[in-house]
Scaffold this motif. Structure first.
Motif, PDB file in Angstrom:
ATOM      1  N   LYS A   9       0.663  -0.933  -0.123  1.00  0.00           N
ATOM      2  CA  LYS A   9      -0.026  -0.030  -0.042  1.00  0.00           C
ATOM      3  C   LYS A   9       0.979   1.251   0.095  1.00  0.00           C
ATOM      4  O   LYS A   9       0.741   2.351  -0.759  1.00  0.00           O
ATOM      5  CB  LYS A   9      -0.862  -0.076   1.059  1.00  0.00           C
ATOM      6  CG  LYS A   9      -1.786   1.070   1.433  1.00  0.00           C
ATOM      7  CD  LYS A   9      -2.706   1.010   2.691  1.00  0.00           C
ATOM      8  CE  LYS A   9      -3.505   2.393   2.679  1.00  0.00           C
ATOM      9  NZ  LYS A   9      -2.632   3.438   3.388  1.00  0.00           N
ATOM     10  N   ASN A  10       1.866   1.253   0.788  1.00  0.00           N
ATOM     11  CA  ASN A  10       2.849   2.527   0.961  1.00  0.00           C
ATOM     12  C   ASN A  10       3.442   2.615  -0.363  1.00  0.00           C
ATOM     13  O   ASN A  10       3.800   3.778  -0.788  1.00  0.00           O
ATOM     14  CB  ASN A  10       3.558   2.470   2.276  1.00  0.00           C
ATOM     15  CG  ASN A  10       2.959   2.484   3.681  1.00  0.00           C
ATOM     16  OD1 ASN A  10       1.785   3.209   3.632  1.00  0.00           O
ATOM     17  ND2 ASN A  10       3.431   1.737   4.574  1.00  0.00           N
ATOM     18  N   GLU A  12       2.661   1.634  -3.228  1.00  0.00           N
ATOM     19  CA  GLU A  12       1.701   1.995  -4.532  1.00  0.00           C
ATOM     20  C   GLU A  12       1.274   3.367  -4.282  1.00  0.00           C
ATOM     21  O   GLU A  12       0.931   4.208  -5.187  1.00  0.00           O
ATOM     22  CB  GLU A  12       0.590   0.953  -4.297  1.00  0.00           C
ATOM     23  CG  GLU A  12      -0.642   1.267  -5.484  1.00  0.00           C
ATOM     24  CD  GLU A  12      -0.139   0.995  -6.667  1.00  0.00           C
ATOM     25  OE1 GLU A  12      -0.636   1.177  -7.835  1.00  0.00           O
ATOM     26  OE2 GLU A  12       0.858   0.126  -6.990  1.00  0.00           O
ATOM     27  N   GLU A  13       1.300   4.079  -3.070  1.00  0.00           N
ATOM     28  CA  GLU A  13       1.013   5.591  -3.098  1.00  0.00           C
ATOM     29  C   GLU A  13       2.110   6.489  -3.603  1.00  0.00           C
ATOM     30  O   GLU A  13       1.774   7.493  -4.160  1.00  0.00           O
ATOM     31  CB  GLU A  13       0.857   5.857  -1.366  1.00  0.00           C
ATOM     32  CG  GLU A  13       0.439   7.122  -1.068  1.00  0.00           C
ATOM     33  CD  GLU A  13       0.252   7.590   0.294  1.00  0.00           C
ATOM     34  OE1 GLU A  13      -0.372   8.733   0.703  1.00  0.00           O
ATOM     35  OE2 GLU A  13       0.778   6.620   1.089  1.00  0.00           O
ATOM     36  N   LEU A  14       3.150   5.700  -3.547  1.00  0.00           N
ATOM     37  CA  LEU A  14       4.505   6.671  -4.078  1.00  0.00           C
ATOM     38  C   LEU A  14       4.464   6.400  -5.511  1.00  0.00           C
ATOM     39  O   LEU A  14       4.780   7.216  -6.352  1.00  0.00           O
ATOM     40  CB  LEU A  14       5.928   6.313  -3.217  1.00  0.00           C
ATOM     41  CG  LEU A  14       5.821   6.727  -2.121  1.00  0.00           C
ATOM     42  CD1 LEU A  14       7.088   6.290  -1.386  1.00  0.00           C
ATOM     43  CD2 LEU A  14       6.081   8.455  -2.008  1.00  0.00           C
ATOM     44  N   PRO A  16       2.501   4.810  -8.158  1.00  0.00           N
ATOM     45  CA  PRO A  16       1.277   3.897  -8.777  1.00  0.00           C
ATOM     46  C   PRO A  16       1.325   3.337 -10.030  1.00  0.00           C
ATOM     47  O   PRO A  16       2.178   3.980 -10.816  1.00  0.00           O
ATOM     48  CB  PRO A  16       0.198   4.933  -8.564  1.00  0.00           C
ATOM     49  CG  PRO A  16       0.624   6.201  -8.912  1.00  0.00           C
ATOM     50  CD  PRO A  16       2.155   5.934  -7.986  1.00  0.00           C
ATOM     51  N   ASN A  78       4.505  12.760  -6.957  1.00  0.00           N
ATOM     52  CA  ASN A  78       3.329  12.040  -7.080  1.00  0.00           C
ATOM     53  C   ASN A  78       2.567  12.222  -5.764  1.00  0.00           C
ATOM     54  O   ASN A  78       1.255  12.124  -5.759  1.00  0.00           O
ATOM     55  CB  ASN A  78       3.610  10.464  -7.117  1.00  0.00           C
ATOM     56  CG  ASN A  78       4.126  10.057  -8.437  1.00  0.00           C
ATOM     57  OD1 ASN A  78       3.844  10.673  -9.488  1.00  0.00           O
ATOM     58  ND2 ASN A  78       4.709   8.974  -8.687  1.00  0.00           N
ATOM     59  N   VAL A  79       3.175  12.315  -4.690  1.00  0.00           N
ATOM     60  CA  VAL A  79       2.464  12.662  -3.250  1.00  0.00           C
ATOM     61  C   VAL A  79       2.445  14.201  -3.034  1.00  0.00           C
ATOM     62  O   VAL A  79       1.931  14.388  -1.765  1.00  0.00           O
ATOM     63  CB  VAL A  79       3.111  11.800  -2.209  1.00  0.00           C
ATOM     64  CG1 VAL A  79       3.023  10.189  -2.492  1.00  0.00           C
ATOM     65  CG2 VAL A  79       4.530  12.123  -1.598  1.00  0.00           C
TER      66      VAL A  79
END
Length: 251
Positions: A9-10, A12-14, A16, A78-79
């Motif tokens: 999850k972490n 993929e957040e950075l 995707p 991205n974030v």
């Protein structure tokens, strides 16, 4: 071993939809590293994601890791780390790790920005002029570091006093006075760069004190060391921890 849900999850957040080639060629390593960096490490720190990415970029510059920097720069953008903040991180590195090391990262940053259609040049952030940079630098360094540079100016031999002047007008007057990042972030970036380079223990101790002066307590600094450990390794991380305990002993 499998990559944990939290690590996935972490990551993929950075990044995707990233198709990792290392996941195909080195699956065991990626499982070990991703579970550690994107899951286990994060349980022992209290920094928000954007700040973690900022100090990671600073650390990678200090260590000359240009390929990993470009990957992490894309993750940072991205974030929500802004192009202005990115440029300020790169510029902030110059007085601490030197242009010889930063030069390639100026170009690497520009390349990533161009790939992402980010217009260059980024809006200027300077707040000083050639006429007032020394005065504004002195104000800034006194606010962050107290009278440390004033004492250098008083105590150094005449043929060395220019180093104290350079700290005031160049390091602080040209860089710390810029917009785009606040004092707390700049000092945490500086701490992160110094511990990542190694060999600058007296300066690390000075910037530990500076960090406290601007509101970054020991927990914040330990969090920074924790987040950077997967990238800088154990020797430099443990050295940083020892210096923290020397300046800020545990009660």
């Amino acid at each position: 071993m499998a990559i944990s849900e939290t690590a996935q999850k972490n990551h993929e957040e950075l990044f995707p939809n990233l198709k990792s080639t290392l996941k195909q060629t080195d699956p065991e390593f990626i499982e070990i590293f991703d579970n550690f960096n994107f899951d286990e490490v994060l349980k022992y720190q209290n920094l928000d994601l954007k700040l973690r990415m900022k100090i990671t970029l600073a650390s990678l510059i200090a260590m000359q890791c240009v390929n990993e920097y470009k990957a992490m720069l894309n993750g940072a953008l991205n974030v929500g780390v802004t192009p202005v903040e990115v440029k300020e991180i790169v510029y902030q590195a110059v007085p601490y790790v030197g242009l010889g090391k930063v030069f390639d990262f100026l170009h690497a940053t520009n390349n990533v920005f161009e790939e992402r259609k980010i217009k260059l040049p980024i809006a200027g952030q300077s707040t000083t002029t050639p006429e007032n940079r020394l005065e504004e630098g002195q104000k800034t360094v006194r606010r962050i570091a107290g009278d440390a540079v004033d004492k250098m100016q008083e105590n150094l031999p005449e043929n060395e006093k220019h180093f104290a002047t350079f700290l005031a007008d160049n390091c602080f007057g040209d860089y710390y006075t810029r917009k785009g990042l606040d004092d707390k972030t700049r000092e945490l970036l500086t701490f992160s760069m110094l511990i990542s380079m190694g060999g600058a223990d007296p300066q690390v101790q000075g910037h530990i004190r500076n960090n406290v002066n601007v509101g970054n307590d020991k927990d914040v600094l330990l969090s920074a060391v924790t987040v950077l450990l997967p990238f800088i390794g154990y020797p430099r991380s443990l050295t940083a921890m020892n210096l923290l305990n020397k300046v800020l002993p545990e009660k």
